[in-house]
Design an enzyme around this catalytic site. Sequence first.
Site, short mmCIF file in Angstrom:
data_model
loop_
_atom_site.label_atom_id
_atom_site.label_comp_id
_atom_site.label_asym_id
_atom_site.label_seq_id
_atom_site.Cartn_x
_atom_site.Cartn_y
_atom_site.Cartn_z
N TYR A 153 11.05 -6.77 8.16
CA TYR A 153 10.42 -7.06 6.86
C TYR A 153 10.77 -8.48 6.41
O TYR A 153 9.89 -9.25 5.97
CB TYR A 153 10.92 -6.02 5.86
CG TYR A 153 10.31 -6.07 4.49
CD1 TYR A 153 9.03 -5.58 4.24
CD2 TYR A 153 11.03 -6.57 3.41
CE1 TYR A 153 8.49 -5.60 2.96
CE2 TYR A 153 10.50 -6.60 2.12
CZ TYR A 153 9.22 -6.11 1.90
OH TYR A 153 8.69 -6.13 0.63
N LYS A 157 8.18 -11.53 5.73
CA LYS A 157 8.08 -12.12 4.39
C LYS A 157 8.45 -13.61 4.39
O LYS A 157 7.88 -14.40 3.64
CB LYS A 157 8.94 -11.34 3.39
CG LYS A 157 8.46 -9.89 3.17
CD LYS A 157 7.05 -9.85 2.62
CE LYS A 157 6.57 -8.45 2.31
NZ LYS A 157 5.19 -8.43 1.81
P1 NAP Z 1 3.45 0.36 -2.00
O1 NAP Z 1 3.61 1.09 -3.29
O2 NAP Z 1 3.97 0.96 -0.74
O3 NAP Z 1 1.88 0.01 -1.82
C1 NAP Z 1 1.40 -0.66 -0.70
C2 NAP Z 1 -0.06 -0.36 -0.55
O4 NAP Z 1 -0.53 -1.01 0.65
C3 NAP Z 1 -0.32 1.13 -0.36
O5 NAP Z 1 -1.43 1.52 -1.12
C4 NAP Z 1 -0.57 1.23 1.13
O6 NAP Z 1 -1.39 2.31 1.52
C5 NAP Z 1 -1.27 -0.08 1.40
N1 NAP Z 1 -1.25 -0.39 2.83
C6 NAP Z 1 -0.27 -0.14 3.72
N2 NAP Z 1 -0.63 -0.55 4.94
C7 NAP Z 1 -1.89 -1.07 4.82
C8 NAP Z 1 -2.80 -1.63 5.74
N3 NAP Z 1 -2.50 -1.76 7.04
N4 NAP Z 1 -4.01 -2.05 5.28
C9 NAP Z 1 -4.34 -1.92 3.98
N5 NAP Z 1 -3.51 -1.38 3.06
C10 NAP Z 1 -2.29 -0.96 3.48
O7 NAP Z 1 4.11 -1.07 -2.06
P2 NAP Z 1 4.36 -2.04 -3.32
O8 NAP Z 1 5.75 -1.84 -3.75
O9 NAP Z 1 3.26 -1.94 -4.29
O10 NAP Z 1 4.32 -3.44 -2.57
C11 NAP Z 1 3.17 -4.29 -2.55
C12 NAP Z 1 3.55 -5.60 -1.88
O11 NAP Z 1 4.64 -6.18 -2.59
C13 NAP Z 1 4.02 -5.42 -0.43
O12 NAP Z 1 3.61 -6.52 0.34
C14 NAP Z 1 5.53 -5.43 -0.58
O13 NAP Z 1 6.17 -5.84 0.60
C15 NAP Z 1 5.70 -6.44 -1.68
N6 NAP Z 1 6.97 -6.34 -2.41
C16 NAP Z 1 7.31 -5.20 -3.04
C17 NAP Z 1 8.54 -5.16 -3.72
C18 NAP Z 1 8.98 -3.93 -4.46
O14 NAP Z 1 10.11 -3.96 -4.95
N7 NAP Z 1 8.18 -2.90 -4.60
C19 NAP Z 1 9.36 -6.27 -3.72
C20 NAP Z 1 8.97 -7.42 -3.06
C21 NAP Z 1 7.76 -7.45 -2.41
P3 NAP Z 1 -0.72 3.79 1.72
O15 NAP Z 1 -0.76 4.41 0.36
O16 NAP Z 1 -1.61 4.47 2.70
O17 NAP Z 1 0.66 3.58 2.24
#
Ligand code: NAP
Length: 245
Positions: A153, A157
């Site tokens: 990851y 990133k």
């Molecule tokens: P999340 O709740 O897991 O949501 C991610 C979404 O992306 C889900 O709807 C997922 O679908 C979809 N997805 C996964 N694989 C995919 C693919 N191959 N093609 C299209 N869509 C896909 O994650 P989040 O926390 O909202 O995170 C969103 C972004 O922010 C990510 O890039 C994550 O790395 C980044 N981020 C998050 C945090 C945090 O603390 N949450 C911190 C830093 C960065 P499914 O429902 O089918 O899984």
Amino acid sequence: MKLSDRVAIVTGAGRGIGRALALKLAGAGAVVVVNDINEDCQEVAHEIGATGRQSLAVIADVASPTDVAGLVEKTTIAFGKVDILINNAGIARDQLVMRMSDEDWDRVLAVDLKSVFLCTRAVLRYMIKQRWGRIISISSIVGLVGNPGQANYASAKAGIIGFTRAVAKEVASRGITVNAIAPGFIDTEMTQRLSENQRQELLSRIPLGRLGSPDDVAAAVAFLASEDAGYITGQVLTVDGGIAM
Ligand code: NAP
């Protein structure tokens, strides 16, 4: 922050941060194409539609070149152009590096980094022609400072940051800005997997004393997508309550 007449694609927008980004951009007046790998995106598109804004759900795996081509084609067929790309889709498959499988390495790099390349390449053709575009990719502070158990990851990133700066230099003369957001710990399903102990330990390290919300990230993205951010490119904006400083 007005985004009227702009067409935006938000990847991975079926839930979590992506959903908040899609709703925020729509609220600012943009037409939003809501992508996800499953049908969750249809609910978000309906939610936007219910507010009187135009929206289209496109189910696609952003790690697949064919799916990405279809996503951008459906967008341009429906709305004639694409102005804003938000590379948000991401997954984590945590494991100590000594035990990490090839499959977990490859899938995280494909969904979190290759997707950013595929989607950016696909939209640039349209943005270059119209001499205006905004590309914003969701990195993570883990890509800046590392995190044990997240070598795949963190690599993806950090890769987004290098990609952002290279492409920002390539397309600056065409009126396209390319930036990244590095969220800290945001309250979504991704972070709800933390144990209560891990959560408390984390909170004690965040200067602002709380996890971030998807709306905190959405506010920063809406700004970078706007006309007001026209002189900002190649930057990484941390939205992390101060944890990485
Ligand atoms: P999340 O709740 O897991 O949501 C991610 C979404 O992306 C889900 O709807 C997922 O679908 C979809 N997805 C996964 N694989 C995919 C693919 N191959 N093609 C299209 N869509 C896909 O994650 P989040 O926390 O909202 O995170 C969103 C972004 O922010 C990510 O890039 C994550 O790395 C980044 N981020 C998050 C945090 C945090 O603390 N949450 C911190 C830093 C960065 P499914 O429902 O089918 O899984």
